[in-house]
Scaffold this motif. Structure first.
Motif, mmCIF file in Angstrom:
data_model
loop_
_atom_site.group_PDB
_atom_site.id
_atom_site.type_symbol
_atom_site.label_atom_id
_atom_site.label_comp_id
_atom_site.label_asym_id
_atom_site.label_seq_id
_atom_site.Cartn_x
_atom_site.Cartn_y
_atom_site.Cartn_z
ATOM 1 N N LEU A 8 3.827 1.390 -1.490
ATOM 2 C CA LEU A 8 4.366 1.266 -2.743
ATOM 3 C C LEU A 8 5.748 0.904 -3.139
ATOM 4 O O LEU A 8 6.240 0.323 -3.983
ATOM 5 C CB LEU A 8 3.868 2.373 -3.782
ATOM 6 C CG LEU A 8 2.340 2.476 -3.908
ATOM 7 C CD1 LEU A 8 1.795 3.777 -4.759
ATOM 8 C CD2 LEU A 8 1.776 1.104 -4.919
ATOM 9 N N VAL A 27 7.648 3.251 -12.605
ATOM 10 C CA VAL A 27 6.744 2.344 -12.185
ATOM 11 C C VAL A 27 5.672 2.094 -11.131
ATOM 12 O O VAL A 27 4.501 1.624 -11.439
ATOM 13 C CB VAL A 27 7.513 0.746 -12.151
ATOM 14 C CG1 VAL A 27 6.960 -0.396 -11.869
ATOM 15 C CG2 VAL A 27 8.637 0.718 -13.364
ATOM 16 N N SER A 28 6.128 2.438 -10.055
ATOM 17 C CA SER A 28 5.248 2.575 -8.904
ATOM 18 C C SER A 28 4.017 3.577 -9.027
ATOM 19 O O SER A 28 2.755 3.361 -8.830
ATOM 20 C CB SER A 28 5.850 2.959 -7.449
ATOM 21 O OG SER A 28 6.852 2.155 -7.221
ATOM 22 N N GLN A 30 2.934 4.799 -11.984
ATOM 23 C CA GLN A 30 2.042 4.175 -13.049
ATOM 24 C C GLN A 30 1.032 3.185 -12.419
ATOM 25 O O GLN A 30 -0.005 2.982 -12.849
ATOM 26 C CB GLN A 30 2.807 3.364 -14.123
ATOM 27 C CG GLN A 30 3.644 4.435 -15.041
ATOM 28 C CD GLN A 30 4.645 3.681 -16.083
ATOM 29 O OE1 GLN A 30 5.363 2.690 -15.916
ATOM 30 N NE2 GLN A 30 4.528 4.208 -17.367
ATOM 31 N N GLU A 31 1.486 2.384 -11.667
ATOM 32 C CA GLU A 31 0.826 1.224 -10.937
ATOM 33 C C GLU A 31 -0.248 1.739 -10.095
ATOM 34 O O GLU A 31 -1.454 1.300 -10.167
ATOM 35 C CB GLU A 31 1.712 0.304 -10.281
ATOM 36 C CG GLU A 31 2.632 -0.694 -10.988
ATOM 37 C CD GLU A 31 3.398 -1.557 -10.317
ATOM 38 O OE1 GLU A 31 3.450 -1.350 -9.037
ATOM 39 O OE2 GLU A 31 4.180 -2.221 -10.720
ATOM 40 N N ALA A 32 0.192 3.116 -9.387
ATOM 41 C CA ALA A 32 -0.957 3.969 -8.638
ATOM 42 C C ALA A 32 -1.960 4.843 -9.489
ATOM 43 O O ALA A 32 -2.999 5.088 -9.018
ATOM 44 C CB ALA A 32 -0.145 4.734 -7.642
ATOM 45 N N SER A 35 -0.344 8.736 -15.492
ATOM 46 C CA SER A 35 0.037 8.734 -16.717
ATOM 47 C C SER A 35 0.175 9.810 -17.411
ATOM 48 O O SER A 35 -0.290 10.869 -16.858
ATOM 49 C CB SER A 35 -1.141 7.643 -17.505
ATOM 50 O OG SER A 35 -2.403 8.603 -17.490
ATOM 51 N N ARG A 67 -0.089 5.353 -2.017
ATOM 52 C CA ARG A 67 -1.534 5.793 -2.568
ATOM 53 C C ARG A 67 -2.518 6.123 -1.422
ATOM 54 O O ARG A 67 -2.545 5.313 -0.543
ATOM 55 C CB ARG A 67 -2.087 5.017 -3.402
ATOM 56 C CG ARG A 67 -3.224 5.261 -4.045
ATOM 57 C CD ARG A 67 -3.768 4.412 -5.208
ATOM 58 N NE ARG A 67 -4.834 5.087 -5.604
ATOM 59 C CZ ARG A 67 -5.444 4.568 -6.898
ATOM 60 N NH1 ARG A 67 -4.735 3.772 -7.414
ATOM 61 N NH2 ARG A 67 -6.457 5.213 -7.308
#
Length: 131
Positions: A8, A27-28, A30-32, A35, A67
């Motif tokens: 990531l 950002v990484s 959140q993408e994984a 939250s 991840r």
């Protein structure tokens, strides 16, 4: 900042890129799938590790995030002299009058923490559970 291959997030960093690294971690993560409070806690824990690597470690300093099936993992590495035993064994943070001394304590409360350290450098591994 020099980007490395895979995962990531994987790059080398220095003092001038700490803010950018924090943004990329956010950002990484959140993408994984992180939250809310879990995201905030993880980003703060990683930021503490990055800041410590800049403050106490020596280049090259790197960060990698990936991840796993149920977890987000981040490793921060440096080639510094290692973390002194008395710092690793501290169960309480430094007093409010000390400058510093809270980073590892804080990381350990915000994420699952594994530390490998010695005269060849330090690796801080932080993990957050993914839902």
């Amino acid at each position: 900042m020099k980007t490395l291959t895979g995962s990531l997030l994987s790059l080398e960093f220095d003092r001038s890129s700490v803010t950018r690294v924090r943004h990329l971690v956010t950002v990484s993560a959140q993408e994984a799938g992180l939250s809310g409070i879990a995201l905030e806690d993880f980003v703060l824990a990683v930021h503490e590790a990055v800041t410590n690597a800049v403050r106490y470690g020596t280049p090259p300093r790197g960060i990698a995030m990936w991840r796993e099936p149920a977890a987000l993992v981040c490793e921060v590495t440096d080639k510094g002299p290692g973390i002194p035993d008395e710092v690793l064994e501290r169960e309480e943070p430094a007093t409010r009058f000390d400058f510093g001394g809270r980073g590892l304590w804080l990381m350990n409360r915000l994420a699952e923490l594994v530390v490998r350290t010695g005269p060849e450098g330090t690796t801080i591994r932080l993990c957050a559970t993914l839902a």
